[in-house]
Design an enzyme around this catalytic site. Sequence first.
Site, PDB file in Angstrom:
ATOM      1  N   LYS A 120      45.213  43.223  44.518  1.00  0.00           N
ATOM      2  CA  LYS A 120      43.913  42.752  44.047  1.00  0.00           C
ATOM      3  C   LYS A 120      43.594  41.380  44.637  1.00  0.00           C
ATOM      4  O   LYS A 120      42.485  41.160  45.157  1.00  0.00           O
ATOM      5  CB  LYS A 120      43.889  42.682  42.518  1.00  0.00           C
ATOM      6  CG  LYS A 120      42.530  42.258  41.950  1.00  0.00           C
ATOM      7  CD  LYS A 120      42.554  42.211  40.436  1.00  0.00           C
ATOM      8  CE  LYS A 120      43.304  41.003  39.937  1.00  0.00           C
ATOM      9  NZ  LYS A 120      43.192  40.818  38.468  1.00  0.00           N
ATOM     10  N   ASP A 138      39.514  44.839  39.317  1.00  0.00           N
ATOM     11  CA  ASP A 138      40.090  44.190  38.137  1.00  0.00           C
ATOM     12  C   ASP A 138      39.718  45.009  36.903  1.00  0.00           C
ATOM     13  O   ASP A 138      39.212  46.129  37.009  1.00  0.00           O
ATOM     14  CB  ASP A 138      39.596  42.753  38.023  1.00  0.00           C
ATOM     15  CG  ASP A 138      38.107  42.669  37.701  1.00  0.00           C
ATOM     16  OD1 ASP A 138      37.400  43.696  37.768  1.00  0.00           O
ATOM     17  OD2 ASP A 138      37.631  41.567  37.371  1.00  0.00           O
TER      18      ASP A 138
END
Length: 219
Positions: A120, A138
């Site tokens: 991420k 997320d």
Amino acid sequence: MNTTKRREIFTRFRQANPHPTTELEYSTPFQLLVAVILSAQATDKSVNLATRKLFPMADTPEKILRLGEIGLSPFIQRIGLYRTKTRNILATCQLLIEQHHSKVPRTRTELEKLPGVGRKTANVILNTAFGEPTIAVDTHIFRLANRTGIAPGKNVLEVEQKLLKVIPEEFRQDAHHWLILHGRYTCKARKPLCQQCLIVDLCEFKEKNLEETTPSPDL
């Protein structure tokens, strides 16, 4: 959800916010890297409060490394998991100096070798610092992709791969920011603000919150 709906969703996002960007404050790819490492399980607001004091004092790998753990910790001690993040940032600075001439690497493979950097975080850096059409999934984007029907998936990697597949290319560069902002401020976890949503007619969520909010009487 069909292609026409998805295109219209991102067309509206673009019309409402033509140049979206991260809410993290930074001036260089290195500053963004530090800010994103700090942002894990923390709000952008709390990170910005910390980096506004940190970056004027130390804004390069060398300067942060010279602070050491004792010097760096006070800047970020109000951020969750700050001890672990302190160690990760210092270790990352060491690797950047030793292996990358103090520059932030521009490949996912090299980014993910840095302590505190996962997929991420790497996607955020590649997208925001280097202009790659990546999507960092997320909790907000994962929820939004599943709730709306844009790109449902069982885990963040599946959602990421689906988003990259179904989002039209012209929107892909900015899609990450549009989705996270929409998930953060409109399509909220507990009570989505469907009555204020600019894609409410396109969203396939079956339990939309369309109740009108009643203003509180003046006291």
